[in-house]
Design a protein around this motif. Sequence first.
Motif, PDB file in Angstrom:
ATOM      1  N   GLY A  93      45.915  43.978  40.376  1.00 49.98           N
ATOM      2  CA  GLY A  93      46.346  42.596  40.293  1.00 49.98           C
ATOM      3  C   GLY A  93      47.863  42.481  40.300  1.00 49.98           C
ATOM      4  N   GLY A  94      48.344  41.245  40.412  1.00 50.04           N
ATOM      5  CA  GLY A  94      49.772  41.014  40.409  1.00 50.04           C
ATOM      6  C   GLY A  94      50.119  39.592  40.771  1.00 50.04           C
ATOM      7  N   LEU A  95      51.390  39.384  41.021  1.00 48.47           N
ATOM      8  CA  LEU A  95      51.912  38.070  41.394  1.00 48.47           C
ATOM      9  C   LEU A  95      52.277  38.090  42.870  1.00 48.47           C
ATOM     10  CD1 LEU A  95      53.089  35.245  40.758  1.00 48.47           C
ATOM     11  CD2 LEU A  95      55.213  36.407  40.100  1.00 48.47           C
ATOM     12  N   VAL A  96      51.708  37.138  43.627  1.00 48.06           N
ATOM     13  CA  VAL A  96      52.014  37.045  45.049  1.00 48.06           C
ATOM     14  C   VAL A  96      52.236  35.586  45.413  1.00 48.06           C
ATOM     15  CG1 VAL A  96      50.743  39.108  45.712  1.00 48.06           C
ATOM     16  CG2 VAL A  96      49.588  36.887  45.692  1.00 48.06           C
ATOM     17  N   GLN A  97      52.865  35.378  46.548  1.00 48.54           N
ATOM     18  CA  GLN A  97      53.055  34.019  47.036  1.00 48.54           C
ATOM     19  C   GLN A  97      51.857  33.576  47.864  1.00 48.54           C
ATOM     20  OE1 GLN A  97      56.767  34.247  49.220  1.00 48.54           O
ATOM     21  NE2 GLN A  97      57.966  33.758  47.377  1.00 48.54           N
ATOM     22  N   THR A  98      51.741  32.285  48.025  1.00 48.72           N
ATOM     23  CA  THR A  98      50.687  31.736  48.877  1.00 48.72           C
ATOM     24  C   THR A  98      50.736  32.379  50.260  1.00 48.72           C
ATOM     25  OG1 THR A  98      50.695  29.610  47.724  1.00 48.72           O
ATOM     26  CG2 THR A  98      49.809  29.645  49.951  1.00 48.72           C
ATOM     27  N   GLY A  99      49.560  32.781  50.716  1.00 46.62           N
ATOM     28  CA  GLY A  99      49.474  33.458  52.005  1.00 46.62           C
ATOM     29  C   GLY A  99      49.567  34.963  51.914  1.00 46.62           C
ATOM     30  N   GLY A 100      49.872  35.468  50.746  1.00 47.17           N
ATOM     31  CA  GLY A 100      50.019  36.901  50.552  1.00 47.17           C
ATOM     32  C   GLY A 100      48.684  37.609  50.403  1.00 47.17           C
ATOM     33  N   TYR A 101      48.766  38.902  50.069  1.00 40.69           N
ATOM     34  CA  TYR A 101      47.549  39.696  49.955  1.00 40.69           C
ATOM     35  C   TYR A 101      47.684  40.684  48.802  1.00 40.69           C
ATOM     36  CZ  TYR A 101      50.320  43.267  52.325  1.00 40.69           C
ATOM     37  OH  TYR A 101      51.294  44.161  52.649  1.00 40.69           O
ATOM     38  N   LEU A 102      46.525  41.075  48.319  1.00 39.50           N
ATOM     39  CA  LEU A 102      46.412  42.104  47.284  1.00 39.50           C
ATOM     40  C   LEU A 102      45.125  42.875  47.515  1.00 39.50           C
ATOM     41  CD1 LEU A 102      47.306  40.193  43.971  1.00 39.50           C
ATOM     42  CD2 LEU A 102      48.614  42.070  44.976  1.00 39.50           C
ATOM     43  N   ARG A 103      45.084  44.078  47.027  1.00 41.82           N
ATOM     44  CA  ARG A 103      43.844  44.849  47.042  1.00 41.82           C
ATOM     45  C   ARG A 103      43.541  45.295  45.620  1.00 41.82           C
ATOM     46  NH1 ARG A 103      42.297  50.572  49.907  1.00 41.82           N
ATOM     47  NH2 ARG A 103      43.612  51.364  48.221  1.00 41.82           N
ATOM     48  N   LEU A 104      42.399  44.862  45.130  1.00 39.15           N
ATOM     49  CA  LEU A 104      41.928  45.263  43.819  1.00 39.15           C
ATOM     50  C   LEU A 104      41.038  46.489  43.953  1.00 39.15           C
ATOM     51  CD1 LEU A 104      40.956  41.792  42.284  1.00 39.15           C
ATOM     52  CD2 LEU A 104      43.202  42.914  42.393  1.00 39.15           C
ATOM     53  N   SER A 105      41.082  47.339  42.941  1.00 40.94           N
ATOM     54  CA  SER A 105      40.246  48.532  42.914  1.00 40.94           C
ATOM     55  C   SER A 105      39.437  48.556  41.637  1.00 40.94           C
ATOM     56  CB  SER A 105      41.114  49.801  42.988  1.00 40.94           C
ATOM     57  OG  SER A 105      41.882  49.836  44.160  1.00 40.94           O
ATOM     58  N   CYS A 106      38.268  49.126  41.739  1.00 38.28           N
ATOM     59  CA  CYS A 106      37.393  49.271  40.573  1.00 38.28           C
ATOM     60  C   CYS A 106      36.795  50.668  40.633  1.00 38.28           C
ATOM     61  CB  CYS A 106      36.308  48.207  40.582  1.00 38.28           C
ATOM     62  SG  CYS A 106      35.109  48.345  39.238  1.00 38.28           S
ATOM     63  N   THR A 107      37.126  51.477  39.663  1.00 37.17           N
ATOM     64  CA  THR A 107      36.689  52.864  39.644  1.00 37.17           C
ATOM     65  C   THR A 107      35.818  53.127  38.431  1.00 37.17           C
ATOM     66  OG1 THR A 107      38.712  53.575  40.759  1.00 37.17           O
ATOM     67  CG2 THR A 107      37.465  55.253  39.570  1.00 37.17           C
ATOM     68  N   ASP A 108      34.772  53.913  38.640  1.00 37.98           N
ATOM     69  CA  ASP A 108      33.928  54.321  37.537  1.00 37.98           C
ATOM     70  C   ASP A 108      34.285  55.747  37.151  1.00 37.98           C
ATOM     71  OD1 ASP A 108      30.464  55.287  37.173  1.00 37.98           O
ATOM     72  OD2 ASP A 108      31.946  54.758  35.666  1.00 37.98           O
ATOM     73  N   SER A 109      34.769  55.905  35.955  1.00 41.58           N
ATOM     74  CA  SER A 109      35.161  57.246  35.505  1.00 41.58           C
ATOM     75  C   SER A 109      34.015  57.993  34.863  1.00 41.58           C
ATOM     76  CB  SER A 109      36.314  57.136  34.508  1.00 41.58           C
ATOM     77  OG  SER A 109      35.930  56.375  33.385  1.00 41.58           O
ATOM     78  N   GLY A 110      32.843  57.282  34.715  1.00 36.40           N
ATOM     79  CA  GLY A 110      31.745  57.903  34.002  1.00 36.40           C
ATOM     80  C   GLY A 110      30.734  58.599  34.888  1.00 36.40           C
ATOM     81  N   ARG A 111      30.214  57.910  35.847  1.00 37.26           N
ATOM     82  CA  ARG A 111      29.157  58.461  36.680  1.00 37.26           C
ATOM     83  C   ARG A 111      29.161  57.789  38.042  1.00 37.26           C
ATOM     84  NH1 ARG A 111      23.338  56.633  34.735  1.00 37.26           N
ATOM     85  NH2 ARG A 111      22.952  57.076  36.936  1.00 37.26           N
ATOM     86  N   THR A 112      28.346  58.329  38.950  1.00 35.10           N
ATOM     87  CA  THR A 112      28.277  57.747  40.272  1.00 35.10           C
ATOM     88  C   THR A 112      27.657  56.354  40.237  1.00 35.10           C
ATOM     89  OG1 THR A 112      27.401  58.039  42.491  1.00 35.10           O
ATOM     90  CG2 THR A 112      26.025  58.815  40.674  1.00 35.10           C
ATOM     91  N   LEU A 113      28.081  55.533  41.160  1.00 39.49           N
ATOM     92  CA  LEU A 113      27.588  54.166  41.235  1.00 39.49           C
ATOM     93  C   LEU A 113      26.455  54.010  42.241  1.00 39.49           C
ATOM     94  CD1 LEU A 113      31.056  52.414  41.047  1.00 39.49           C
ATOM     95  CD2 LEU A 113      29.308  52.453  39.262  1.00 39.49           C
ATOM     96  N   SER A 114      25.923  55.103  42.717  1.00 43.20           N
ATOM     97  CA  SER A 114      24.804  55.031  43.649  1.00 43.20           C
ATOM     98  C   SER A 114      23.651  54.244  43.047  1.00 43.20           C
ATOM     99  CB  SER A 114      24.331  56.437  44.008  1.00 43.20           C
ATOM    100  OG  SER A 114      25.331  57.120  44.703  1.00 43.20           O
ATOM    101  N   ASN A 115      23.036  53.411  43.901  1.00 42.92           N
ATOM    102  CA  ASN A 115      21.895  52.586  43.530  1.00 42.92           C
ATOM    103  C   ASN A 115      22.258  51.403  42.641  1.00 42.92           C
ATOM    104  OD1 ASN A 115      20.057  54.267  44.929  1.00 42.92           O
ATOM    105  ND2 ASN A 115      20.029  55.666  43.183  1.00 42.92           N
ATOM    106  N   TYR A 116      23.546  51.186  42.414  1.00 38.85           N
ATOM    107  CA  TYR A 116      23.984  50.027  41.661  1.00 38.85           C
ATOM    108  C   TYR A 116      24.344  48.902  42.639  1.00 38.85           C
ATOM    109  CZ  TYR A 116      24.555  52.490  37.194  1.00 38.85           C
ATOM    110  OH  TYR A 116      24.352  53.168  36.032  1.00 38.85           O
ATOM    111  N   ALA A 117      24.313  47.691  42.132  1.00 39.02           N
ATOM    112  CA  ALA A 117      24.947  46.569  42.810  1.00 39.02           C
ATOM    113  C   ALA A 117      26.291  46.345  42.127  1.00 39.02           C
ATOM    114  CB  ALA A 117      24.098  45.320  42.710  1.00 39.02           C
ATOM    115  N   MET A 118      27.307  46.114  42.918  1.00 42.81           N
ATOM    116  CA  MET A 118      28.649  45.898  42.389  1.00 42.81           C
ATOM    117  C   MET A 118      29.090  44.471  42.682  1.00 42.81           C
ATOM    118  SD  MET A 118      29.304  48.771  41.042  1.00 42.81           S
ATOM    119  CE  MET A 118      31.002  48.407  40.600  1.00 42.81           C
ATOM    120  N   GLY A 119      29.799  43.907  41.737  1.00 41.86           N
ATOM    121  CA  GLY A 119      30.272  42.549  41.942  1.00 41.86           C
ATOM    122  C   GLY A 119      31.700  42.378  41.480  1.00 41.86           C
ATOM    123  N   TRP A 120      32.391  41.471  42.136  1.00 38.93           N
ATOM    124  CA  TRP A 120      33.694  41.007  41.679  1.00 38.93           C
ATOM    125  C   TRP A 120      33.525  39.557  41.244  1.00 38.93           C
ATOM    126  CZ3 TRP A 120      38.000  43.676  40.653  1.00 38.93           C
ATOM    127  CH2 TRP A 120      38.176  44.932  41.257  1.00 38.93           C
TER     128      TRP A 120
END
Length: 124
Positions: free
Chosen positions: A8-35
């Motif tokens: 996350g961060g501060l951007v101006q209108t029209g800008g872009y960002l890329r969010l990341s979500c990492t699981d440090s515990g186990r694989t996410l296979s067979n899960y549904a992921m949501g933002w």
Amino acid sequence: VQLQASGGGLVQTGGYLRLSCTDSGRTLSNYAMGWFRQAPGGERKFVAGLQWTGGRTVYSDSVKGRFTISRDTAKNTVYLQMTSLKPDDTAVYYCAADQYYSAPRTDPSVYDYWGQGTQVTVSS
């Protein structure tokens, strides 16, 4: 499952960002992921979802065509690429995992695991 969101961060209108979500515990296979996102005083709302196995994606109407959810199976990471950002996109963004249903759902109450949230602020 221990989800960690970042990017996350501060951007101006029209800008872009890329969010990341990492699981440090186990694989996410067979899960549904949501933002999801939550603006001050508002409810937590669905933004985008992804079926880990198969890669099926779902988007809310408000972000369709501007945001892209994707995954890197080797890194056990889900991304939310956000482009053409608007002030209305300002919110805390959360990633979540649903262990019981592989297809992504829009109701936040069905998700079992949540990341800590990352702030996105879009200035006008």
